[in-house]
Design an enzyme around this catalytic site. Structure first.
Site, short mmCIF file in Angstrom:
data_model
loop_
_atom_site.label_atom_id
_atom_site.label_comp_id
_atom_site.label_asym_id
_atom_site.label_seq_id
_atom_site.Cartn_x
_atom_site.Cartn_y
_atom_site.Cartn_z
N HIS A 140 -5.72 -3.35 -4.07
CA HIS A 140 -4.41 -3.43 -5.01
C HIS A 140 -4.29 -4.91 -5.19
O HIS A 140 -4.04 -5.78 -4.42
CB HIS A 140 -3.06 -2.94 -4.36
CG HIS A 140 -1.81 -3.31 -4.87
ND1 HIS A 140 -1.46 -2.85 -6.04
CD2 HIS A 140 -0.68 -4.02 -4.59
CE1 HIS A 140 -0.32 -3.17 -6.53
NE2 HIS A 140 0.22 -3.93 -5.65
N HIS A 161 -6.14 -0.05 -10.80
CA HIS A 161 -5.04 -0.26 -11.71
C HIS A 161 -5.04 -1.71 -12.03
O HIS A 161 -3.74 -2.41 -11.90
CB HIS A 161 -3.45 0.29 -11.28
CG HIS A 161 -3.05 -0.03 -9.91
ND1 HIS A 161 -2.45 0.76 -9.39
CD2 HIS A 161 -3.24 -1.24 -9.05
CE1 HIS A 161 -2.05 0.22 -8.14
NE2 HIS A 161 -2.63 -0.94 -7.96
N ASP A 181 -3.05 7.08 -11.28
CA ASP A 181 -1.91 6.57 -10.37
C ASP A 181 -0.61 7.10 -9.98
O ASP A 181 0.49 6.70 -10.21
CB ASP A 181 -1.58 4.99 -11.09
CG ASP A 181 -1.56 3.86 -10.19
OD1 ASP A 181 -1.58 4.22 -8.63
OD2 ASP A 181 -1.14 2.94 -10.43
#
Lengths: 444, 324
Positions: free
Chosen positions: A192, A245, A318
Site C-alpha cells: 500500500h 491502487h 478495492d
C-alpha cells in the site's frame, strides 16, 4: 490436463457472442461450448454444424463474452466485520459484477497471518462456491509491520500474495528483508504505497480543496516517496514487488521508469482513481473518503495514460464495505473505503467508451493481467480445458448506479448516482450461471 | 421559504449559517446592516427585544468555549428566546455517533435554532442535513467560524467606514484556523485585499488559491496594512511539531510595536480571543486603547449574533421584519 475433469459440472452452448480473450487477442463473433463446467471449445466456427443435442443454449445476442473478472483487491468482511460484508454477500456482489475470482485482503480481525487462517478462508470460500476466493496473507505478524510473517508456510497453505493491506510497510529495513526473503518462495509482495508519517492524520488529498474544507491533507508525495523508496529497495534486492491502487502522476512516472530499467515491479489501480477526482468529496461526502485519497484531475489523467501504456498492469475494485456507523460521521472521523465489486466493469468500460482503451485491453486489465499476477494460470482466459468462468455483458447498455440496489451488504459506493454504460447480463462459474440480470427491458 | 417583497428573504436566502464561502456580498452586507441596528439596541437602556419570544435556541458545544457561547446566549436572551446550553464533554465525543444521536434528540424537542461548535470540519453541515431547525456554525474544526468573521467585519466597518479597498493582514497559525478561513472568504468577497503572514509550516497548501497574498516575514507582511488580525496559537501546536518553540515564534511572528511600525500608522489591531499574551501578541499592544479593537470585537459579537438569529428565524415568524 493434469487435473481430473470435474464431473457433474454444467454444460452450455453460448451462441452468437462477441468473444473476447485477452490471452490470444481474440475479439470476434463466435460461440463457446461448456462441457462439465469447463470450456470445451470456442471460436467463430464452433457451432458451424449446430449446437450439440441435449445441451442448454444461451443466445448471447451479439454481446461480449469474456473470461470472468479477476479482482485482486477485495475486503470480504470475514473474519471480524461480518456486519459489513460476509463471504456470502461478497459472493453475490461479485457475481452481479461479473467477478468469478477474487483475492481477499488479510488485514482482518484476526489478521490472516497463520497457515490455519489461510486454510479457514479457503474452506469458507468453498462453501460459497460461486466465486473463487484466493487468500492473501499478511506480510508481517499480526499485520503490525514489525516482524516478517511465515511467508513460506503461508504460501504452502495457499496464500497467493503477501500484504499488510491498508497499512504500508514503512520500515525500510523490514521491507528490504521482506523483498529479499520472499524471493526464496517466489512470493509476491503487495505494498500500500503511502509513506506513513507523511500521511498521518490526513483525511483527503492535500491541496486547495482540503484547505478550503479545513481538512488535513495527505500529499501526493506520500505515495511518490513510498514508491520511489521501495523501487530502490527492489533494485537492491532484485526481488518482486506490486503496488496496489496507485493514484498519483508521480508514482506512475516512477514505476514507468523502473519498468524501463528492468525491475520486477507491477502495479494496479482502482476505478475511483481513473473516474473521479478530489472534487467528489464535495461538501464532506464520506463515501468519497478513500485510501489513497481521490487526487487531482491531472493525477486522474495520468492514471488513464498509465493504464493505456501498460505502466499499470491491472484494475482491481478495492472493494471496502463500510456501514452507516463508520461512514455517517464527520469526515475526519469516517472510515476509509468504498464498495466496488458491482461497478468494476461498468466504470472501467467508460475508458473504452471514451476511447482511452481498446475493449480487449480493458478486459485484459480485469482478467488475464490480475490472474497472472496472482499465479492463476487457468483464470482470466478463454482456453480449452480451463474452468468455464465467464461473464456476458452488454457493453452499451446504460444504467445508473443506485447503491441501495447493489448486492453488497454495505452501500458505500463512491459512484452512487453515477450513470454508467456497460451491464453484466450473466455470470457463469464453472459452467453454472451464478448471476443473470433480471428482465431484458429498456435501460433501467 | 417566504418570497416576494421582503428584502430580507431576498438578500439573505439561507436556512442555515454554515460557512462564509459561497455567500454573496449582498447577503453579508444585509447581515452587517442588520447588526448595526442591534448595536444601537444593545447600547440603549432597554436592551430587550421580543422577536424570539417562545423560540428555543440551543447552544450545543462539543468544544470548550466561553466567549462564543456566552455571546450567543446573550444574543438569544436579549431577543426573548429560551436559551439552553449543552456542553458535551471530550470523552463522549470521541465516538462520532454522538453527533447524529444528539441531532435526533434535538429534532424531537422541536428546537428552533441550534448553535453548534465541534472539533470536526463539516460537523455543522452534517447536522444541518439531519435537523429540521436552523443551524448556526459556531466553529467546525479547521473549516469555518462564520460569526467571528462577521463580527470582525462589523468592527472594521464601524471603525473605518468600509471594507472594500482595505488591506488586511491575518497573522499566525493559518493552517489550523477556522477564523482565518472565514475571514479570508468574507474580506475577499467584500473587496478587501487579504494577506496571510505565518511561518511556512502554518500555511496550508494551496492557500494562495483562496485569493490571498502570502508572506512569511512579519514586517514585510504588515507593510502598509490597515488591519492587523492576530490569530490564537493553539497550545498543542506550540512546541516541536510545527514551530520549534513559543520563544522563537514570538520573536519572529509575535505582534510587537516594533513590527507594527511597518503597518499604516492608524492600523487597527484585532484578535478573536482568547489571547496568548507573549505568544502571538505583546501585552502592551493588545491593551493599546487607541489601536486595539479587541474589546469592541466582543460587543460586536453579540450584535452580529442577534442579527443572524433575526435573519434565520424570519421564515418562522412569517417574515415579519425586525420589531424596531
Amino acid at each position: 490436463m493434469a487435473r481430473a475433469v470435474t464431473r457433474g459440472g454444467d454444460s452450455l452452448a453460448l451462441v452468437n457472442a462477441r468473444l473476447l480473450d485477452p490471452a490470444s487477442g481474440l475479439d470476434a463473433p463466435g460461440g463457446l461450448l461448456v462441457l462439465d463446467g469447463r470450456i470445451a471449445d470456442f471460436g467463430p466456427a464452433v457451432f458451424a454444424a449446430g449446437t450439440p443435442p441435449g445441451i442448454a443454449v444461451v443466445d448471447c445476442d451479439g454481446h461480449c463474452l469474456a473470461p470472468g473478472l479477476v479482482d485482486m483487491r477485495v475486503r470480504v468482511g470475514e473474519p471480524g466485520e461480518e456486519h459489513k460484508e460476509n463471504l456470502a454477500s461478497a459472493a453475490l456482489a461479485a457475481a452481479a459484477g461479473g467477478v468469478t475470482t477474487l483475492a481477499a485482503l488479510p488485514d482482518t480481525d484476526p489478521p490472516i497471518d497463520e497457515p490455519a487462517l489461510v486454510a479457514f478462508i479457503a474452506r469458507r470460500a468453498q462453501e460459497v462456491g460461486s466465486v473463487t476466493v484466493l487468500p492473501y496473507a499478511t506480510l508481517t505478524k499480526r499485520g503490525a509491520g514489525k516482524e516478517l510473517a511465515e511467508i513460506g508456510m503461508l504460501r504452502e497453505a495457499g496464500a497467493v500474495a503477501f500484504t499488510d493491506g491498508a497499512r504500508a510497510i514503512g520500515d525500510a529495513q523490514l521491507m528490504r528483508r521482506a523483498l529479499s526473503y520472499a524471493k526464496a518462495f517466489g512470493a509476491l509482495i503487495v505494498q500500500h504505497p503511502e509513506e506513513p508519517s507523511l500521511a498521518a492524520g490526513g483525511a483527503m488529498n492535500e491541496g486547495e480543496f482540503a484547505t478550503r474544507l479545513g481538512l488535513p491533507g495527505i500529499p501526493a508525495l506520500a505515495e511518490v516517496i513510498q514508491v520511489e523508496r521501495d523501487l530502490r529497495l527492489l533494485e537492491l534486492t532484485r526481488g518482486r514487488l506490486h503496488f496496489a491502487h496507485v493514484s498519483t502522476e508521480g508514482a506512475v512516472a516512477a514505476i514507468r521508469a523502473a519498468k524501463a530499467r528492468g525491475l520486477a515491479v507491477t502495479a494496479d489501480t482502482a476505478p475511483p482513481y481513473f473516474d473521479l477526482n478530489e472534487t467528489a468529496v464535495g461538501d464532506y461526502r464520506t463515501f468519497a473518503k478513500l485510501s489513497p485519497p481521490l487526487r487531482t484531475e491531472a493525477d486522474r489523467l495520468a492514471i488513464i495514460a498509465a493504464l493505456a501504456d501498460g505502466t499499470l498492469d491491472a484494475v482491481a475494485s478495492d472493494h471496502n464495505p463500510q456501514d452507516q456507523d463508520t461512514k455517517r460521521l464527520p469526515f475526519t472521523m469516517a472510515s476509509w473505503g468504498g464498495i466496488g465489486l458491482e461497478t468494476l466493469l461498468a466504470v472501467t468500460l467508460n475508458l473504452v467508451h471514451n476511447g482511452a482503451l481498446a475493449m480487449i485491453e480493458a478486459v485484459r486489465l480485469l482478467t488475464l493481467a490480475p490472474a497472472a499476477l496472482l499465479g492463476q494460470a487457468e483464470a482470466g482466459r478463454l482456453a480449452r480445458g480451463v474452468p468455464a468462468d465467464l461473464v456476458l455483458f452488454d457493453a452499451e447498455r446504460g444504467w445508473r448506479v443506485d447503491a441501495d440496489r447493489l448486492s453488497s451488504k454495505s452501500k458505500n459506493s463512491p459512484f452512487d448516482g453515477r450513470p454508467v454504460q456497460g451491464r453484466v447480463l450473466r455470470t457463469i462459474k464453472a459452467g453454472r450461471t451464478v448471476f443473470q440480470l433480471a428482465g431484458r427491458g429498456p435501460a433501467d | 421559504m417566504q418570497s416576494g417583497g421582503d428584502s430580507g428573504a431576498m438578500r439573505f436566502p439561507h436556512r442555515h449559517l454554515l460557512a462564509i464561502e459561497g455567500m454573496t456580498p449582498d447577503a453579508i452586507g444585509f447581515l452587517l446592516d442588520l447588526a448595526d441596528s442591534y448595536v444601537d439596541l444593545g447600547r440603549s437602556a432597554e436592551r430587550k427585544s421580543t422577536l424570539l419570544r417562545g423560540r428555543t435556541l440551543i447552544n450545543l458545544f462539543f468544544e470548550d468555549s466561553t466567549r462564543t457561547r456566552t455571546s450567543f446566549e446573550l444574543a438569544g436572551k436579549r431577543m426573548g428566546a429560551d436559551v439552553i446550553n449543552m456542553s458535551v464533554s471530550g470523552s463522549s465525543v470521541a465516538k462520532g455517533e454522538t453527533l447524529l444521536d444528539t441531532a435526533m434528540t434535538l429534532n424531537a424537542m422541536h428546537v428552533d435554532v441550534l448553535v453548534v461548535r465541534h472539533a470536526a470540519s463539516g460537523a455543522a453541515k452534517l447536522l444541518s442535513e439531519k435537523l429540521d431547525c436552523a443551524v448556526i456554525n459556531a466553529g467546525d474544526g479547521t473549516h469555518e467560524h462564520p460569526t467571528q468573521a462577521l463580527l470582525d467585519a462589523l468592527t472594521i466597518r464601524r471603525r473605518l467606514g468600509r471594507l472594500s479597498g482595505l488591506t488586511v493582514a491575518i497573522c499566525g497559525d493559518i493552517t489550523h484556523s477556522r477564523v482565518a478561513r472565514s475571514n479570508i472568504h468574507l474580506l475577499g468577497t467584500m473587496g478587501a485585499r487579504v494577506r496571510v503572514v505565518a511561518p511556512p509550516t502554518l500555511l496550508p497548501t494551496g492557500i494562495e488559491r483562496l485569493g490571498v497574498d502570502v508572506f512569511t516575514d512579519m514586517r514585510e507582511g504588515l507593510k502598509g496594512v490597515d488591519i492587523v488580525m492576530m490569530l490564537r496559537l493553539q497550545q498543542e501546536r506550540m512546541s516541536g511539531a510545527f514551530i520549534p518553540s513559543i520563544h522563537e515564534f514570538f520573536r519572529y511572528w509575535g505582534l510587537t510595536y516594533d513590527k507594527l511600525a511597518a503597518a499604516h500608522p492608524d492600523a487597527l489591531i484585532m484578535h478573536p480571543g482568547p489571547m496568548n499574551r507573549g505568544v502571538e501578541i505583546d501585552s502592551e499592544v493588545a491593551d493599546d486603547i487607541g489601536r486595539s479593537a479587541i474589546r469592541e470585537q466582543v460587543e460586536m459579537g453579540v450584535a452580529v449574533r442577534m442579527a443572524i438569529l433575526d435573519a434565520l428565524t424570519r421564515p418562522l415568524r412569517g417574515n415579519q421584519p425586525q420589531a424596531a
